[in-house]
Scaffold this motif. Structure first.
Motif, PDB file in Angstrom:
ATOM      1  N   ASP A  89     -38.332  15.728 -49.971  1.00  0.00           N
ATOM      2  CA  ASP A  89     -37.922  16.468 -51.188  1.00  0.00           C
ATOM      3  C   ASP A  89     -38.119  15.603 -52.439  1.00  0.00           C
ATOM      4  OD1 ASP A  89     -37.184  18.584 -49.579  1.00  0.00           O
ATOM      5  OD2 ASP A  89     -35.101  17.904 -49.401  1.00  0.00           O
ATOM      6  N   SER A  90     -39.330  15.057 -52.552  1.00  0.00           N
ATOM      7  CA  SER A  90     -39.761  14.243 -53.708  1.00  0.00           C
ATOM      8  C   SER A  90     -38.959  12.947 -53.910  1.00  0.00           C
ATOM      9  CB  SER A  90     -39.744  15.071 -55.008  1.00  0.00           C
ATOM     10  OG  SER A  90     -38.437  15.265 -55.489  1.00  0.00           O
ATOM     11  N   THR A  91     -38.210  12.544 -52.892  1.00  0.00           N
ATOM     12  CA  THR A  91     -37.437  11.296 -52.989  1.00  0.00           C
ATOM     13  C   THR A  91     -37.876  10.332 -51.883  1.00  0.00           C
ATOM     14  OG1 THR A  91     -35.514  12.455 -53.854  1.00  0.00           O
ATOM     15  CG2 THR A  91     -35.113  10.297 -52.920  1.00  0.00           C
ATOM     16  N   TYR A  92     -38.086   9.085 -52.285  1.00  0.00           N
ATOM     17  CA  TYR A  92     -38.353   8.040 -51.290  1.00  0.00           C
ATOM     18  C   TYR A  92     -36.992   7.598 -50.749  1.00  0.00           C
ATOM     19  CZ  TYR A  92     -43.117   7.645 -53.174  1.00  0.00           C
ATOM     20  OH  TYR A  92     -44.412   7.900 -53.569  1.00  0.00           O
ATOM     21  N   LYS A  97     -41.727  10.377 -48.275  1.00  0.00           N
ATOM     22  CA  LYS A  97     -41.031  11.177 -49.286  1.00  0.00           C
ATOM     23  C   LYS A  97     -40.375  12.381 -48.620  1.00  0.00           C
ATOM     24  CE  LYS A  97     -42.865  10.898 -53.972  1.00  0.00           C
ATOM     25  NZ  LYS A  97     -43.713  11.565 -54.973  1.00  0.00           N
TER      26      LYS A  97
END
Length: 346
Positions: free
Chosen positions: A114-117, A112
């Motif tokens: 910044d909270s994105t996969y 991850k």
């Protein structure tokens, strides 16, 4: 006197590692490689870069991975379209490079930033790569590598949903019966994950593609291959009896054609298949809202069914055996009741 040439070379930064991987993978392009030696050298470069990639991503015996480098590496791999290259060049890679790639794949997907996969988002935007991985089951050299990579992808609901709804999904009905046992078994593992990992998504898919799916699935249940029959019957229980699939199950157990398949499987030469078939057959019989057509089939065949059921034994442990016998007695009584009902003579 200077000894500067003994200094270790500066470790590569994540962008440099990704650029090196990209360049070496591009060099594997058969159109540009004329000499065999040049191809061998390109393969050596790929393998060397993959080792660096793996150490930066996973760490080694001496050090844990630097998580800032891992994040940078993930961002660069997506930004530079290296994920697409990794997948498309799979058929060109050597055994060692493929092994390293598979090892790194799950870590890349789970990373991850910044909270994105990032890698998952990349695949969501390049879904043709998922289709490519599916089609690779036709290439036995890389089928097992692709299978491992696909199962990592399927852990993510959006990617699983795409594969389920894609045109390539129906290929699994062929792949699970490929003559190569290892490849067929691996394809079945992936097929099973697609149908069991995300029950709500599966229920939505089955609702939208009910006829097409069960037409194909019936061929697996009636396959001449024992392993296919046994695995597909067990899998049917796994996804059909999930709570989100309750409406699918109600539809399934109201249709005579499915009942006939289960009745045939109750007569199978394999005791394991008979037992598995019983656990689905009992749902048809126990259904309080059985359609008339189902009642007619059960009543017409009651003598053969009762004989089959009386000879059926679970043969597991004492508690399972006891529960099985109770269920069997209940089903026998239900069939006996139906056989005595008037107006069920077709």
């Amino acid at each position: 006197m200077s000894f500067s040439f003994f200094k270790p070379s500066r470790p590569k930064t994540p962008p440099e590692v990704v650029k090196a991987i990209k360049d070496s993978l591009m060099a594997l392009d058969i159109k540009t490689v004329v000499e065999v030696r040049a191809l061998e050298k390109a393969m050596e470069e790929v393998e060397k870069n993959f080792v660096t990639f793996k150490i930066m991503l996973c760490g080694d015996a001496e050090a844990e991975p630097n998580m800032e480098h891992v994040s940078q590496l993930t961002i660069e791999v997506c930004k530079e379209d290296v994920i697409a290259l990794l997948i498309h060049k799979l058929p060109n890679l050597g055994w060692e490079a493929r092994k390293d790639l598979v090892h790194c794949w799950s870590i890349l997907l789970k990373q991850k930033v910044d909270s994105t996969y990032c890698a998952v988002e990349y695949l969501e935007n390049h879904t043709e790569l998922l289709d490519f991985l599916v089609v690779c089951y036709d290439n036995k050299e890389i089928a097992l590598n692709c299978g491992l990579m696909l199962r990592e992808c399927i852990k993510f609901p959006t990617l699983a949903k795409y594969i389920l709804e894609s045109a390539s999904f129906v290929l699994f009905f062929k792949f699970v019966e490929l003559p190569n046992f290892d490849v067929a078994s691996d394809a079945f593992s992936t097929f099973k994950d697609l149908l069991t990992k995300h029950s709500t998504g599966v229920a939505n898919y089955l609702t939208a593609h009910y006829e097409e799916f069960f037409d194909l699935y019936e061929k697996l249940l009636t396959s001449s291959n024992y392993v296919t029959r046994r695995q597909s019957l067990k899998l049917l229980s796994d996804f059909l009896l999930e709570a989100p699939s309750s409406q699918i199950m109600k539809r399934y157990i109201s249709e005579v054609r499915h009942l006939k398949v289960m009745m045939t499987l109750l007569k199978d030469s394999s005791k394991n298949i008979q037992i598995s078939a019983f656990h689905i057959f009992k749902v048809f019989v126990a259904n309080p809202n059985k359609p008339r057509e189902v009642k007619v089939i059960l009543a017409k065949n009651h003598e053969k069914l009762l004989e089959l059921l009386r000879n059926l034994a679970a043969g597991k442990g004492a508690s399972e055996d006891e529960q099985f016998e109770e269920e069997k007695e209940f089903i026998i009584k239900e069939i006996q009741k139906l056989s005595r009902l008037p107006n069920l003579d077709g």
